[in-house]
Design an enzyme around this catalytic site. Structure first.
Site, PDB file in Angstrom:
ATOM      1  N   SER A 286      -0.770  54.050  69.258  1.00  0.00           N
ATOM      2  CA  SER A 286      -2.139  54.359  69.672  1.00  0.00           C
ATOM      3  C   SER A 286      -2.116  55.552  70.620  1.00  0.00           C
ATOM      4  CB  SER A 286      -2.742  53.157  70.415  1.00  0.00           C
ATOM      5  OG  SER A 286      -3.910  53.526  71.110  1.00  0.00           O
TER       6      SER A 286
ATOM      7  N   TYR B  43      -0.932  47.702  78.237  1.00  0.00           N
ATOM      8  CA  TYR B  43      -1.192  48.029  76.831  1.00  0.00           C
ATOM      9  C   TYR B  43      -0.662  49.427  76.516  1.00  0.00           C
ATOM     10  CZ  TYR B  43      -3.556  48.949  72.416  1.00  0.00           C
ATOM     11  OH  TYR B  43      -3.822  49.272  71.103  1.00  0.00           O
TER      12      TYR B  43
END
Length: 291
Positions: free
Chosen positions: A149, A174
């Site tokens: 990501s 994350y």
């Protein structure tokens, strides 16, 4: 958003494993590759939802060679049992898609005591790849696709507290797990140089998917308001599909992709020394020897 839709490469006679294939971009990736004639192994934790997704894919594509195998990436015992079963049952594995993930969830630990986001998004997939690598190499030319990501740019690696024992910031944890994805793909590609197995990492785009389920209502509302800038799951799956099927990408092994094209990752994500440090820490945490 203009979205590249991948061409008509067929995958007849090929076997593909997709983690987290029961929902979101994983499911759309499974649907697309099933349509291309591949044998699809949906590696999922929630077997009920996986069965619903499998039936949907079967009805849509007519491909009956779509099976579900139980995999819980938050438990190394489950990962080892899954890999053992695959090695026993499958003659080949041409494409491994490390897609499953958890995002910005409250602090919790995996069965093995790893911080959940690092444990599922990075460590679980590393162990899975390690255990299946001989089968993948035996099936070459093969590909390993790691869904990362743009969140990898949010932070560095906290090498002194990679497991967030001392402090926990859900967004940074994350981001760190996604940075680890990009660095892992880079390191693995280097180790497989001269082999006919390619490795790619990618940013799928900001996708309207279940990954947002842990988010505060305000963030969920913002995602809905900015839907014009976000991708549907079909659009979000296109870069994964591109990295899995597009011909002639071998020379770009180790690279990072976005919108079905090579993209620039952060400077930290292209730091080979950091990638090596992460490799050693990862192997140590998982108790594996992988030179």
């Amino acid at each position: 958003i203009s979205v590249h839709i991948c061409g008509g490469e067929r995958l007849d006679g090929k076997t593909v494993i997709i983690t987290g294939a029961n929902t979101g971009i994983g499911k759309e990736t499974a649907r697309d590759l099933a349509r291309r004639g591949a044998r699809i192994i949906m590696a999922c934790r929630d077997l009920e939802r996986a069965e619903e997704a499998r039936r949907d894919i079967l009805e849509d594509t007519g491909n009956e060679n779509v099976v579900i195998r139980k995999l819980d990436l938050s438990d190394t015992k489950s990962i080892r049992a899954f890999a053992e079963l695959i090695i026993k049952e499958e003659k080949q594995l041409n494409i491994l898609i490390n897609n499953a993930g958890v995002m910005m969830c409250p602090y919790s630990k995996t069965a093995d005591g790893f911080e959940l986001q690092l444990g599922v998004n990075h460590l679980g997939h590393v162990l899975l790849t390690y255990l299946l690598l001989d089968l993948i190499k035996h099936s070459a030319p093969a590909r390993i696709v790691v869904v990362a990501s743009v969140a990898h740019t949010w932070t560095g690696l906290r090498l002194d507290d990679i497991n967030s024992e001392r402090s926990y910031d859900t967004m940074k944890a994350y981001g760190q797990s996604k940075l680890a994805n990009v660095l892992f793909a880079r390191s693995l590609a280097k180790r497989l140089q001269g082999d006919v197995t390619s490795v790619f990492s990618l940013h799928p785009g900001v996708v309207q998917s279940d990954l947002w389920r842990h988010q505060h209502q305000c963030i969920q509302v913002a995602v809905k308001i900015f839907r014009i800038f976000t991708k549907t799951t079909v659009e979000g799956a296109q870069t994964t599909i591109y990295c899995a099927v597009e011909a002639g990408l071998e020379s770009q092994s180790g690279g990072y992709f976005s919108d079905c094209a090579p993209a620039r990752c952060s400077r930290t994500a292209s730091d080979d020394d950091l990638a090596q440090q992460l490799w050693e820490i990862t192997c140590n945490m998982l108790g594996i020897t992988w030179q």
